[in-house]
Write an enzyme that holds these catalytic residues in place. Sequence first.
Site, PDB file in Angstrom:
ATOM      1  N   PRO A 219       0.844  -1.202   0.000  1.00 57.39           N
ATOM      2  CA  PRO A 219       0.000   0.000   0.000  1.00 57.39           C
ATOM      3  C   PRO A 219       0.877   1.248   0.000  1.00 57.39           C
ATOM      4  O   PRO A 219       1.970   1.247   0.575  1.00 57.39           O
ATOM      5  CB  PRO A 219      -0.782  -0.121   1.316  1.00 57.39           C
ATOM      6  CG  PRO A 219      -0.657  -1.543   1.732  1.00 57.39           C
ATOM      7  CD  PRO A 219       0.667  -2.020   1.204  1.00 57.39           C
ATOM      8  N   LYS A 220       0.409   2.285  -0.657  1.00 58.03           N
ATOM      9  CA  LYS A 220       1.139   3.560  -0.666  1.00 58.03           C
ATOM     10  C   LYS A 220       0.571   4.457   0.432  1.00 58.03           C
ATOM     11  O   LYS A 220      -0.546   4.941   0.327  1.00 58.03           O
ATOM     12  CB  LYS A 220       1.037   4.244  -2.027  1.00 58.03           C
ATOM     13  CG  LYS A 220       1.900   5.499  -2.137  1.00 58.03           C
ATOM     14  CD  LYS A 220       1.784   6.143  -3.492  1.00 58.03           C
ATOM     15  CE  LYS A 220       2.761   7.320  -3.605  1.00 58.03           C
ATOM     16  NZ  LYS A 220       2.522   8.346  -2.556  1.00 58.03           N
ATOM     17  N   PHE A 221       1.363   4.655   1.471  1.00 59.21           N
ATOM     18  CA  PHE A 221       0.906   5.434   2.621  1.00 59.21           C
ATOM     19  C   PHE A 221       1.146   6.922   2.388  1.00 59.21           C
ATOM     20  O   PHE A 221       2.192   7.324   1.886  1.00 59.21           O
ATOM     21  CB  PHE A 221       1.618   4.962   3.886  1.00 59.21           C
ATOM     22  CG  PHE A 221       1.184   3.596   4.325  1.00 59.21           C
ATOM     23  CD1 PHE A 221       0.151   3.439   5.224  1.00 59.21           C
ATOM     24  CD2 PHE A 221       1.799   2.461   3.806  1.00 59.21           C
ATOM     25  CE1 PHE A 221      -0.267   2.182   5.619  1.00 59.21           C
ATOM     26  CE2 PHE A 221       1.383   1.196   4.195  1.00 59.21           C
ATOM     27  CZ  PHE A 221       0.348   1.054   5.100  1.00 59.21           C
TER      28      PHE A 221
END
Length: 359
Positions: A37-39
């Site tokens: 996931p891209k935080f």
Amino acid sequence: MFEVIFGPMELPLSPPLSPMLAKAVKAMPQGDLYYEPKFDGFRCIVFRDGDEVELSSRGEKPLTRYFPELVETVKRELPERCVIDGEIIIRKDNRLDFDSLSQRIHPAASRVKLLSEQIPAGFMAFDVLALGDEDLTGLPFSERRARLAGALKDSGPPIHLTPITTSYEKALRWFEEFEGAGLDGVIAKPADVLYAPDKRLMFKVKHERTADVVVAGFRWHKSGPIVGSLLLGLWHDQGLQHVGVAASFPMARRAELVEELEPYRMTEIAEHPWAGWAEQGDGDRMPGAVSRWTGKKDLSWVPLRPELVCEVAYEHMEGMRFRHTARFRRWRTDRTPESCGYDQLEVPVAFDLDEILGT
């Protein structure tokens, strides 16, 4: 705002160090890849050498003084001597909150201390560059990930190990589901990629949507009398809300925009919807206000009659504003300014951040 001062450390890698980057792609790539996931936070490389801790930003600037609580967390939860790449995050109402994170960049130590107690930050680890005396940047990512998981096996919140998968189908589900928790896409990393500072050897897939917005002003370009950016607004019950800017234009197009906007320029700002806009408690700023990120940069603007409508592409919202710079698509002469409101925006389905973090 930032002081470029790092203390001496006896590690295989020393600050400042540029992180490895990702290039944007339109569709989820397939192959021998790891997906994460891209935080939505501050990119940060953590350097720890015993009691010495440095937090280094993507731009190789120290973040250490702005996150004193994270320094103590690093001493408590990370290996004695390590260099770990990741993201500083703040969670609020069970989602990531970038606006609260940006408030932490403040010149007053008293303000930093107060915010560190009120809205403490966490750290999402996703790569390890050194452990003890060993430089790991020459190892493939698959091995670095295994070493990172081992190094953090006894760590706990607010230190997190990012979720990861090799499943393309699961990555697609993450892309659709996780946005409701404040995440803004998916990162794909080749299994065999070595760590290369400042090189775009990973891939990022981010959401893109469109909206029709009111063009209510512009700023001049730093190079001369051409348009630098368009100031965008959306109507809601309290008037015309400043939602962001569109700024990516070829130089020739910037010159053309001066002529196109000329008939709408206002000589009396008192008649503009933003004339009386002052600093508000929710963090929204008038378009010309000084930003904590830009310091003394000239943000003066030219007011326009709010009659022009254009379509822009954007990734997602942060509160009442576009999280990133919007991208101009086309003029919408068929739309009235009054029809450009928040009701047109797509709202992602809410998702439990604890489920993503496994807490």
